[in-house]
Design a protein around this motif. Structure first.
Motif, PDB file in Angstrom:
ATOM      1  N   GLY A 161     138.811 107.495  42.006  1.00  0.00           N
ATOM      2  CA  GLY A 161     137.650 106.623  42.174  1.00  0.00           C
ATOM      3  C   GLY A 161     137.990 105.498  43.121  1.00  0.00           C
ATOM      4  O   GLY A 161     139.144 105.369  43.555  1.00  0.00           O
ATOM      5  N   ALA A 162     136.994 104.685  43.452  1.00  0.00           N
ATOM      6  CA  ALA A 162     137.234 103.571  44.369  1.00  0.00           C
ATOM      7  C   ALA A 162     138.143 102.528  43.724  1.00  0.00           C
ATOM      8  O   ALA A 162     138.726 101.684  44.388  1.00  0.00           O
ATOM      9  N   ILE A 163     138.260 102.632  42.375  1.00  0.00           N
ATOM     10  CA  ILE A 163     139.223 101.780  41.654  1.00  0.00           C
ATOM     11  C   ILE A 163     139.859 102.652  40.578  1.00  0.00           C
ATOM     12  O   ILE A 163     139.180 103.494  39.992  1.00  0.00           O
ATOM     13  N   THR A 164     141.155 102.505  40.334  1.00  0.00           N
ATOM     14  CA  THR A 164     141.811 103.378  39.341  1.00  0.00           C
ATOM     15  C   THR A 164     141.232 103.133  37.955  1.00  0.00           C
ATOM     16  O   THR A 164     140.937 102.008  37.586  1.00  0.00           O
ATOM     17  N   GLN A 165     141.101 104.239  37.229  1.00  0.00           N
ATOM     18  CA  GLN A 165     140.467 104.167  35.913  1.00  0.00           C
ATOM     19  C   GLN A 165     141.501 104.076  34.794  1.00  0.00           C
ATOM     20  O   GLN A 165     141.163 104.242  33.633  1.00  0.00           O
ATOM     21  N   ASN A 166     142.748 103.862  35.158  1.00  0.00           N
ATOM     22  CA  ASN A 166     143.807 103.888  34.131  1.00  0.00           C
ATOM     23  C   ASN A 166     143.602 102.832  33.054  1.00  0.00           C
ATOM     24  O   ASN A 166     142.925 101.850  33.282  1.00  0.00           O
ATOM     25  N   VAL A 167     144.252 103.095  31.934  1.00  0.00           N
ATOM     26  CA  VAL A 167     144.248 102.061  30.902  1.00  0.00           C
ATOM     27  C   VAL A 167     144.889 100.817  31.492  1.00  0.00           C
ATOM     28  O   VAL A 167     145.810 100.914  32.298  1.00  0.00           O
ATOM     29  N   LYS A 168     144.400  99.691  31.060  1.00  0.00           N
ATOM     30  CA  LYS A 168     144.980  98.453  31.585  1.00  0.00           C
ATOM     31  C   LYS A 168     146.397  98.310  31.025  1.00  0.00           C
ATOM     32  O   LYS A 168     146.635  98.498  29.842  1.00  0.00           O
ATOM     33  N   LYS A 177     140.400 101.591  46.617  1.00  0.00           N
ATOM     34  CA  LYS A 177     140.238 102.337  47.867  1.00  0.00           C
ATOM     35  C   LYS A 177     138.914 101.925  48.508  1.00  0.00           C
ATOM     36  O   LYS A 177     137.886 102.581  48.300  1.00  0.00           O
ATOM     37  N   PRO A 178     138.925 100.844  49.277  1.00  0.00           N
ATOM     38  CA  PRO A 178     137.658 100.343  49.830  1.00  0.00           C
ATOM     39  C   PRO A 178     136.963 101.320  50.791  1.00  0.00           C
ATOM     40  O   PRO A 178     135.760 101.200  51.017  1.00  0.00           O
ATOM     41  N   LEU A 179     137.695 102.296  51.336  1.00  0.00           N
ATOM     42  CA  LEU A 179     137.059 103.258  52.264  1.00  0.00           C
ATOM     43  C   LEU A 179     136.675 104.561  51.560  1.00  0.00           C
ATOM     44  O   LEU A 179     136.433 105.578  52.210  1.00  0.00           O
ATOM     45  N   PHE A 180     136.599 104.513  50.240  1.00  0.00           N
ATOM     46  CA  PHE A 180     136.316 105.698  49.421  1.00  0.00           C
ATOM     47  C   PHE A 180     135.073 106.457  49.888  1.00  0.00           C
ATOM     48  O   PHE A 180     135.009 107.667  49.833  1.00  0.00           O
ATOM     49  N   TYR A 181     134.053 105.717  50.361  1.00  0.00           N
ATOM     50  CA  TYR A 181     132.785 106.369  50.735  1.00  0.00           C
ATOM     51  C   TYR A 181     132.603 106.491  52.256  1.00  0.00           C
ATOM     52  O   TYR A 181     131.513 106.781  52.723  1.00  0.00           O
ATOM     53  N   ILE A 230     131.251 113.896  46.713  1.00  0.00           N
ATOM     54  CA  ILE A 230     131.724 112.689  46.030  1.00  0.00           C
ATOM     55  C   ILE A 230     130.669 112.155  45.055  1.00  0.00           C
ATOM     56  O   ILE A 230     130.997 111.593  44.007  1.00  0.00           O
ATOM     57  N   LYS A 231     129.395 112.402  45.379  1.00  0.00           N
ATOM     58  CA  LYS A 231     128.333 112.016  44.443  1.00  0.00           C
ATOM     59  C   LYS A 231     128.502 112.810  43.142  1.00  0.00           C
ATOM     60  O   LYS A 231     128.369 112.281  42.045  1.00  0.00           O
ATOM     61  N   ASN A 232     128.819 114.107  43.291  1.00  0.00           N
ATOM     62  CA  ASN A 232     129.092 114.929  42.106  1.00  0.00           C
ATOM     63  C   ASN A 232     130.238 114.339  41.305  1.00  0.00           C
ATOM     64  O   ASN A 232     130.194 114.264  40.083  1.00  0.00           O
ATOM     65  N   PHE A 233     131.283 113.939  42.038  1.00  0.00           N
ATOM     66  CA  PHE A 233     132.445 113.352  41.362  1.00  0.00           C
ATOM     67  C   PHE A 233     132.028 112.111  40.574  1.00  0.00           C
ATOM     68  O   PHE A 233     132.355 111.970  39.394  1.00  0.00           O
ATOM     69  N   ASP A 234     131.276 111.224  41.227  1.00  0.00           N
ATOM     70  CA  ASP A 234     130.847 109.990  40.549  1.00  0.00           C
ATOM     71  C   ASP A 234     130.005 110.306  39.312  1.00  0.00           C
ATOM     72  O   ASP A 234     130.180 109.710  38.255  1.00  0.00           O
ATOM     73  N   ASN A 235     129.100 111.290  39.455  1.00  0.00           N
ATOM     74  CA  ASN A 235     128.226 111.643  38.329  1.00  0.00           C
ATOM     75  C   ASN A 235     128.996 112.279  37.174  1.00  0.00           C
ATOM     76  O   ASN A 235     128.653 112.110  36.015  1.00  0.00           O
ATOM     77  N   LEU A 236     130.050 113.027  37.547  1.00  0.00           N
ATOM     78  CA  LEU A 236     130.814 113.742  36.509  1.00  0.00           C
ATOM     79  C   LEU A 236     131.964 112.911  35.946  1.00  0.00           C
ATOM     80  O   LEU A 236     132.610 113.310  34.975  1.00  0.00           O
ATOM     81  N   SER A 237     132.200 111.769  36.592  1.00  0.00           N
ATOM     82  CA  SER A 237     133.399 110.988  36.295  1.00  0.00           C
ATOM     83  C   SER A 237     133.603 110.729  34.791  1.00  0.00           C
ATOM     84  O   SER A 237     134.705 110.921  34.274  1.00  0.00           O
ATOM     85  N   GLU A 238     132.523 110.341  34.107  1.00  0.00           N
ATOM     86  CA  GLU A 238     132.664 110.031  32.675  1.00  0.00           C
ATOM     87  C   GLU A 238     133.115 111.258  31.883  1.00  0.00           C
ATOM     88  O   GLU A 238     133.946 111.166  30.980  1.00  0.00           O
ATOM     89  N   ASN A 239     132.550 112.425  32.254  1.00  0.00           N
ATOM     90  CA  ASN A 239     132.931 113.655  31.547  1.00  0.00           C
ATOM     91  C   ASN A 239     134.358 114.070  31.888  1.00  0.00           C
ATOM     92  O   ASN A 239     135.085 114.590  31.039  1.00  0.00           O
TER      93      ASN A 239
END
Ligand code: AMP
Ligand code: ZN
Length: 273
Positions: A161-168, A177-181, A230-239
């Motif tokens: 993702g544009a920002i890592t989703q890791n546990v803090k 990743k500011p150039l993600f899109y 990438i839109k698919n990725f964003d939409n599926l990200s939670e799953n």
């Protein structure tokens, strides 16, 4: 405002990047990380640069010169990490040694990537920065997402993702990743338009990776198609997050760095006793 600049700004807004945060840009000398640092500075973020000199002959010298030129011209404080001084040998030597012992069959970029990430997290923590920014662009992210799907392991995209989703975790520095899109071609064009000091040639060792095959495939896609992936990725990200096996973060028993395993990938490769 330029279209690329607008996308860049919107991404920073989306990830709610704080203007007061200290951001360390991982500068390779290539177009993507150069544009990332240039724009963060232009938009008044608190930015410093970090470059790993991989000691790979002429190519590394050119990269180092570009990074120095950028930082001098735009008044960005630069931190240098000389791999030969810090680890005793060049990346080529370390990589070959690993490929003939602990990492048989591993591709060049896979080994280099593990080592660079390990160094970046450690050094960024020493410098007490809030985030590490890398130059990953839309094409890179489409390739990674597709590679993980083709490997049958979409969960490997869970922390993307544009920002890592890791546990803090206090030892893990958040990566952005500011150039993600932003499509790779647009980054190239922009860097040329702004006459930024950039090494356009590819790393001489990056010839055997799965990513290169994937790049040949994504090169044939339109920007719209890449954006849709990438839109698919964003939409599926939670799953995708839910597919993760264990979120538990350990500290490596050998080096103390955060890791999902008892021994981190770096120490497994280096066989640190
Ligand atoms: P790569 O793994 O070469 O595709 O690079 C991905 C990102 O890692 C780049 O956009 C940079 O932000 C960062 N990076 C790559 N190489 C270096 C390096 N030698 N020093 C610092 N950062 C790097
Ligand atoms: Zn370790």
């Amino acid at each position: 405002m330029d279209k690329l600049e607008l996308k860049f700004k919107q991404t920073l807004e989306k990830i709610k990047l704080n203007k007061k945060d200290k951001i360390l840009v991982a500068l390779s000398g290539g177009k993507d990380s150069t544009v990332t640092a240039y724009l963060l500075k232009k938009f008044d973020y608190n930015v410093e640069g970090f470059h790993i000199d991989l000691g790979m002959g002429d190519y590394s010298k050119k990269c180092l010169n570009s990074v120095k030129e950028l930082c001098e011209k735009y008044d960005i404080k630069l931190h240098l990490y000389d791999i030969k001084k810090e680890m005793g040998n060049s990346m080529c030597y370390i990589r070959t040694a690993i490929q003939t012992t602990t990492g048989k069959g591993l591709k060049n970029c896979a080994i280099c990537g593990v080592i660079k990430k390990w160094i970046m997290n450690r050094e960024a923590r020493k410098l007490k920065v809030d985030e590490i920014a890398t130059g990953h662009n839309l094409d890179d992210e489409v390739q990674t997402f597709l590679m993980n799907i083709l490997k049958g392991s979409p969960q490997l995209s869970a922390n993307s993702g544009a920002i890592t989703q890791n546990v803090k975790d206090k030892k893990f520095i958040t990566r952005i990743k500011p150039l993600f899109y932003v499509a790779e071609n647009d980054v190239r064009e922009y860097s040329k338009k702004m006459k930024l000091p950039v090494v356009y040639e590819h790393c001489p060792c990056a010839f055997d990776s799965y990513r290169i095959q994937m790049r040949q495939f994504t090169n044939d896609l339109t920007t719209k198609e890449k954006e849709n992936i990438i839109k698919n990725f964003d939409n599926l990200s939670e799953n995708i997050q839910k597919l993760k096996t264990s979120e538990e973060l350990h500290y490596c028993e050998k080096c103390g760095e955060p890791s999902r395993n008892k021994i981190c990938k770096m120490c497994q490769l280096m066989k640190i006793k």
